[in-house]
Design a protein around this motif. Structure first.
Motif, PDB file in Angstrom:
ATOM      1  N   LEU A   3       6.358  -1.063   3.515  1.00  0.00           N
ATOM      2  CA  LEU A   3       5.214  -1.602   4.249  1.00  0.00           C
ATOM      3  C   LEU A   3       5.777  -2.470   5.360  1.00  0.00           C
ATOM      4  O   LEU A   3       6.227  -3.585   5.132  1.00  0.00           O
ATOM      5  CB  LEU A   3       4.317  -2.413   3.316  1.00  0.00           C
ATOM      6  CG  LEU A   3       3.760  -1.642   2.114  1.00  0.00           C
ATOM      7  CD1 LEU A   3       2.945  -2.563   1.211  1.00  0.00           C
ATOM      8  CD2 LEU A   3       2.908  -0.464   2.568  1.00  0.00           C
ATOM      9  N   VAL A  20       5.360  -4.544   8.704  1.00  0.00           N
ATOM     10  CA  VAL A  20       4.333  -5.254   9.455  1.00  0.00           C
ATOM     11  C   VAL A  20       4.813  -5.469  10.879  1.00  0.00           C
ATOM     12  O   VAL A  20       5.822  -6.117  11.116  1.00  0.00           O
ATOM     13  CB  VAL A  20       4.000  -6.606   8.794  1.00  0.00           C
ATOM     14  CG1 VAL A  20       2.852  -7.287   9.524  1.00  0.00           C
ATOM     15  CG2 VAL A  20       3.645  -6.401   7.336  1.00  0.00           C
ATOM     16  N   THR A  31      -1.885  -6.631   3.195  1.00  0.00           N
ATOM     17  CA  THR A  31      -0.619  -6.071   2.725  1.00  0.00           C
ATOM     18  C   THR A  31      -0.499  -6.212   1.216  1.00  0.00           C
ATOM     19  O   THR A  31       0.029  -5.330   0.533  1.00  0.00           O
ATOM     20  CB  THR A  31       0.571  -6.758   3.420  1.00  0.00           C
ATOM     21  OG1 THR A  31       0.471  -6.549   4.832  1.00  0.00           O
ATOM     22  CG2 THR A  31       1.898  -6.187   2.940  1.00  0.00           C
ATOM     23  N   ILE A  60       8.739  -4.859   1.688  1.00  0.00           N
ATOM     24  CA  ILE A  60       7.777  -5.444   2.623  1.00  0.00           C
ATOM     25  C   ILE A  60       8.557  -6.058   3.773  1.00  0.00           C
ATOM     26  O   ILE A  60       9.166  -7.123   3.632  1.00  0.00           O
ATOM     27  CB  ILE A  60       6.911  -6.516   1.936  1.00  0.00           C
ATOM     28  CG1 ILE A  60       6.329  -5.977   0.635  1.00  0.00           C
ATOM     29  CG2 ILE A  60       5.808  -6.995   2.877  1.00  0.00           C
ATOM     30  CD1 ILE A  60       5.848  -7.061  -0.307  1.00  0.00           C
TER      31      ILE A  60
END
Length: 331
Positions: free
Chosen positions: A84, A86, A131, A148
């Protein structure tokens, strides 16, 4: 596709359904949020847990290169990996490039990998508000490791620690000056510091940087969730894929110790409480975004600017209006 069907497909590991579910939890529409909560509630019953690793570092340190090399190593070991990533959003337009998937070309083609770039929007620390929900979806879909990647390093970046089991800080050789002013806050959160680009002409500099940070870590207060020797600093080279196996061994050792000593579940319980409180705060702030609320804010702001009322009184009036609207809608 209804929420029941979507949840079932996510649980079976359908990556297309997972992508749709992540889009759903990221939506700001009230009806989508209600559907997302239903999907998350159903998937929570699977009881699946993945290792959540938060990864941060200064821009240009090679986070995407590291994640691809690290992810490929994990897949070679038979693990399923979700990323993930960002991306920073423009303060002017609100747009994001969302180019992480193109920078991880090899990993994106792996059947055992799922890469999802998301815009940071205006959320604290560059971690998109949803998230945390996307992490839960990846766990329910059967991924073993969720990485992440956050926007960069700043004092607020430590919010990633509230959704990860382990926080990894990636540094470049001789890059210590970039962390001045925020170094202590970041380092207090870090479980593992990896000095990247430890190859070629930079290897000597990387060794020196690693030694500097290892010494700095020893000066920090001992944390109850750490065994002897943690947190620690290590050297890696994502480009040459060296040091990755050793880094994974240290991660497994730390997580294993925390599981055996009760820190894993305790920390997850604390994080669940944090995100409940955060959702409440965000829901309250969302009340200020309705057309009526914005109009009232403008009117009160104009009155304050003209000197007709003090800011404190205007704020009290605004809060009173919100309470009145809430009370009337609850009847």
């Amino acid at each position: 596709m209804d929420t029941l069907e979507l949840a079932e497909k996510v649980e079976r590991g359908d990556r297309r359904a997972l992508a749709r579910a992540v889009t759903l939890v990221e939506s700001g529409r009230a009806d989508h949020r209600a559907e997302a909560v239903t999907v998350l509630e159903r998937l929570a019953k699977t009881g699946r847990q993945a290792l959540r690793i938060g990864l941060s570092g200064t821009p240009g340190v090679g986070k995407s290169t590291f994640i691809e090399a690290f992810g490929m190593m994990l897949i070679a070991r038979g693990l399923r990996v979700a990323v993930l990533a960002v991306d920073p959003s423009s303060a002017r337009s609100g747009g994001s490039i969302l180019g992480d998937k193109t920078r991880m070309d090899r990993l994106s083609r792996e059947a055992g990998a799922f890469i999802r770039p998301s815009p940071s929007q205006t959320h604290l620390g560059g971690v998109a508000r949803r998230t945390r929900d996307a992490v839960a979806l990846c766990e329910a879909a059967g991924f073993d490791v969720v990485l992440i990647e956050t926007v960069g390093v700043g004092q607020s970046e430590t919010v990633v620690a509230e959704m990860a089991d382990m926080f990894v800080l990636l540094l470049a050789p001789a890059g210590g000056d970039e962390l001045q002013g925020v170094k202590r806050g970041i380092m207090e959160m870090a479980d593992l510091i990896l000095v990247n680009k430890a190859d070629g002409d930079l290897k000597t500099s990387a060794s020196r940087t690693c030694a500097d940070y290892a010494g700095a870590l020893r000066l920090l207060r001992k944390r109850p969730q750490d065994p002897e020797g943690f947190p620690k600093a290590m050297m890696v080279s994502a480009a040459q894929e060296t040091g990755l196996t050793e880094a994974w061994a240290e991660i497994e050792a730390l997580i294993g110790w925390r599981r055996e000593n009760g820190h894993w579940q305790g920390r997850r319980a604390e994080q669940a409480r944090f995100w409940f409180q955060e959702d409440v705060r965000q829901a309250l702030l969302a009340q200020l975004q309705t057309p009526d609320a914005r109009a009232r804010m403008r009117a009160l702001g104009d009155a304050v600017a003209r000197g007709e009322m003090p800011p404190g009184r205007a704020a009290q009036d605004m809060l009173a209006d919100l309470r009145a609207v809430s009370a009337s809608s609850g009847k």
